[in-house]
Write a protein that holds these residues in place. Sequence first.
Motif, PDB file in Angstrom:
ATOM      1  N   ASN A  40       0.858  -1.182   0.000  1.00  0.00           N
ATOM      2  CA  ASN A  40       0.000   0.000   0.000  1.00  0.00           C
ATOM      3  C   ASN A  40       0.897   1.235   0.000  1.00  0.00           C
ATOM      4  O   ASN A  40       1.831   1.321   0.809  1.00  0.00           O
ATOM      5  CB  ASN A  40      -0.897  -0.008   1.241  1.00  0.00           C
ATOM      6  N   LEU A  68      -5.200  -6.343   6.620  1.00  0.00           N
ATOM      7  CA  LEU A  68      -6.030  -5.178   6.894  1.00  0.00           C
ATOM      8  C   LEU A  68      -5.182  -4.110   7.572  1.00  0.00           C
ATOM      9  O   LEU A  68      -4.083  -4.387   8.060  1.00  0.00           O
ATOM     10  CB  LEU A  68      -7.199  -5.560   7.808  1.00  0.00           C
ATOM     11  N   LYS A 108      -5.826   2.501  10.861  1.00  0.00           N
ATOM     12  CA  LYS A 108      -5.011   3.699  10.645  1.00  0.00           C
ATOM     13  C   LYS A 108      -4.936   4.572  11.898  1.00  0.00           C
ATOM     14  O   LYS A 108      -5.810   4.535  12.764  1.00  0.00           O
ATOM     15  CB  LYS A 108      -5.594   4.515   9.489  1.00  0.00           C
ATOM     16  N   ASP A 144       0.218   3.229  11.150  1.00  0.00           N
ATOM     17  CA  ASP A 144      -0.744   2.259  10.626  1.00  0.00           C
ATOM     18  C   ASP A 144      -0.428   0.885  11.207  1.00  0.00           C
ATOM     19  O   ASP A 144       0.733   0.441  11.179  1.00  0.00           O
ATOM     20  CB  ASP A 144      -0.665   2.182   9.099  1.00  0.00           C
ATOM     21  N   ASP A 188      -6.401 -10.620   8.638  1.00  0.00           N
ATOM     22  CA  ASP A 188      -7.796 -10.538   9.071  1.00  0.00           C
ATOM     23  C   ASP A 188      -8.142 -11.579  10.131  1.00  0.00           C
ATOM     24  O   ASP A 188      -9.059 -11.395  10.929  1.00  0.00           O
ATOM     25  CB  ASP A 188      -8.748 -10.639   7.876  1.00  0.00           C
ATOM     26  N   ASP A 223     -14.921  -2.483  11.909  1.00  0.00           N
ATOM     27  CA  ASP A 223     -15.128  -1.686  10.698  1.00  0.00           C
ATOM     28  C   ASP A 223     -13.985  -0.715  10.438  1.00  0.00           C
ATOM     29  O   ASP A 223     -13.844  -0.192   9.321  1.00  0.00           O
ATOM     30  CB  ASP A 223     -16.447  -0.917  10.796  1.00  0.00           C
ATOM     31  N   ASP A 224     -13.165  -0.448  11.472  1.00  0.00           N
ATOM     32  CA  ASP A 224     -12.009   0.428  11.264  1.00  0.00           C
ATOM     33  C   ASP A 224     -10.935  -0.236  10.410  1.00  0.00           C
ATOM     34  O   ASP A 224     -10.049   0.445   9.879  1.00  0.00           O
ATOM     35  CB  ASP A 224     -11.385   0.813  12.617  1.00  0.00           C
ATOM     36  N   GLU A 238      -9.445  -1.686   7.295  1.00  0.00           N
ATOM     37  CA  GLU A 238      -9.631  -1.648   5.849  1.00  0.00           C
ATOM     38  C   GLU A 238      -8.616  -2.564   5.167  1.00  0.00           C
ATOM     39  O   GLU A 238      -7.589  -2.919   5.740  1.00  0.00           O
ATOM     40  CB  GLU A 238      -9.445  -0.213   5.341  1.00  0.00           C
ATOM     41  N   VAL A 239      -8.896  -2.923   3.936  1.00  0.00           N
ATOM     42  CA  VAL A 239      -7.986  -3.791   3.186  1.00  0.00           C
ATOM     43  C   VAL A 239      -6.685  -3.051   2.905  1.00  0.00           C
ATOM     44  O   VAL A 239      -6.686  -1.884   2.509  1.00  0.00           O
ATOM     45  CB  VAL A 239      -8.637  -4.253   1.869  1.00  0.00           C
ATOM     46  N   TRP A 240      -5.570  -3.760   3.114  1.00  0.00           N
ATOM     47  CA  TRP A 240      -4.235  -3.198   2.888  1.00  0.00           C
ATOM     48  C   TRP A 240      -3.632  -3.835   1.635  1.00  0.00           C
ATOM     49  O   TRP A 240      -2.953  -4.851   1.682  1.00  0.00           O
ATOM     50  CB  TRP A 240      -3.343  -3.461   4.094  1.00  0.00           C
TER      51      TRP A 240
END
Length: 696
Positions: free
Chosen positions: A412, A454, A457, A599, A604, A626-627, A629-631
Amino acid sequence: MARWLWLGAAVCAGSCAAQNVWDPAQFGRGRLPRVDDVLQNLTWGQLQVLHTTDIHGWYQGHSKLSPPEPNYSGDWGDWVAFTEHMKRRAHAQGVDLLLVDTGDLHDGNGLSDAMPPGHADDRYSVPGHVSNEVFALADYDLLTIGNHELYDFRIARDVYENFAPKWGDRYVTSNVNITLPDADGTPRSRPIGARYTRFQTPQQGLQIQAYGVLFDFQLGAPGVRVQSPREMVAEPWFQASLRAHDKVDAFVVAGHMPVTGHDGWDAVHAAIRAVWPTTPILMLAGHTHVRDCRMFDDASMVLESGRYLETVGWMSVSNVSGRPSLARTYIDANPRNYAHHAGLAHAGHLSTRRGRFARATMEAIATAWNLTELYGIVPQDYYLDREAYGKPHALLTLLAQHILPDVVRPANPRHKHTPTLVLLNSGSQRFDVFQGPFTKNDQYIVSPFRDAFLVVKDVPWHIARQLCGALNRRGATHNEQPGGTHPAQGAADTVFQQYLGQQWATYEQASAPPAASGRPEAARRVEALLADMAADPALAKEHAHLQRDAAPSLGYVTVDACPGRGDDTQHMPLPYSPEQPDYIASEPVPPPADDARVDVVLVDFIARPVVQLLNAADPDRNYTIDDAEVWGRVTTQWLYPTYAQHAWASDLAQVWAGMDAAASRAGYPPLPHWDAYAAHPYAPVYEARAPLVFQL
């Protein structure tokens, strides 16, 4: 043979797609065991069993050159050939031989877990469907199911609809049901296989009654039901089966249950003994991947025969109708040992037409699915648990210091301006990475899971840097699967690692492991044996391979609760280091300031415990799943291929020539592709060592 026709087109597609491949025709298919190994013979009786369990897709055997892999270099073609020779030998002696398997046929190797191109939505895409066709080339007499056939309902249904019918009433699942709709659409629970079976042996006409039992596994897919063995033996059908016939010469129970640490075998044994007090009971176990055995009485034995086509179990019973005598042996699964036990001159005489067909079939599948695609040449061995974390040969060290920072962090572009902490659970790694070729098949062996990465951040660094330590303090069983070390919940790896650790600890004559280790009785057995050897020269001579001044090859050193030495080959145990964390981290370099925002990148699989720990440590923020996210486009299954392509690029022919010569000098000759030995199988060893005579 019609079921194999689909491979034809797929082979072309696969071979054209993979430009850089590992070719067993050019490089061989592994090595024979060390030339100076000492073997012991099998004990034959009236009735014997060859037993496999927990194969997990390893049909092509262990092809790496690093010890102890040559001990297990036999592939399914060798196994099929061995069973043919052994059945002929039994016939010549007028005795009977049964083949029994106790489940977990897939999950752990590309041949069982990959899928053919263009078959994403049909039965060929179901893990294990195609490899089950390979398995069926061996003529088994009794089979049962394992827990790995039950996690995914598609697989359980495929077993019910396609695999079990191949075997008829030889596939026995006494306590496992699947719910499927009847013709009118009404859901109905029914056994996956037969409840029990009876058959007569071909040589002596022995009347055998057989059952197939799974431990009380509760993590199966919806629609799958496993009844506790204790409840099963109280069922009217089971009690009626024990009283339905006037004659039973022997009971054979195929069970995917561990010998130690589970009471299922006690329940089955007690139920049979209540009706048949003296009849031999031969019980074949599985699940925890260890070599283990115990006697319930003079006429009953339960045997567990390892994992990954490393071990073939042997059980025999003499004087079936009188006072039975039982024996067991753990066979290292390789062509040299197979040939020895089959009474053949050497491994060059093992091959059979059916065995060669099995090998050709596997190679066609491997080619069709690009499993021979070569990603790189591993420069050294990396061990899962032979070296402590932090040491250069520890696999987790490689991950933390190189693969996570070189593969995961760059996935990322945020990493260019935001410090990144990467977390990984060590349980995502399943096997050693050995020196030599790293192929797509190795990808399935070493890191089979497809866990995504994931990112959470903007976490304060003074909180983020505590996460790895906090995860390790709680431990994997607390974070990921509470109670998971209990054999009934599927944690076979934990038990297997304790088994290896106790072999090495007792070999080093260390103190007994604490009772919490899960298998202290195994350590006490070895320590008692060492003490007895010190006082008994005859016993010390019998177990000379355990002496510190001896140096046999690496391998299993089993001390179980059955009489006599169990292993067919004398070995010294593998080194073992318990210093392996449940979680590892790649920290940002240079370290950020305490109040800097970073980060947190994680797989997962561990998102929930990480979020829990963040909330416990940071009162100023409410973290949720939900915090995360896909990395980037990276998963755990692609860690090694991605790294290998840029870090392990080498001249294959040059590197392999050096490895090949070194292996022969060390006493491990090559296995020719089609068993085409030009001379005695160990001739390359003698040739490689000959020049050493003239060296100072």
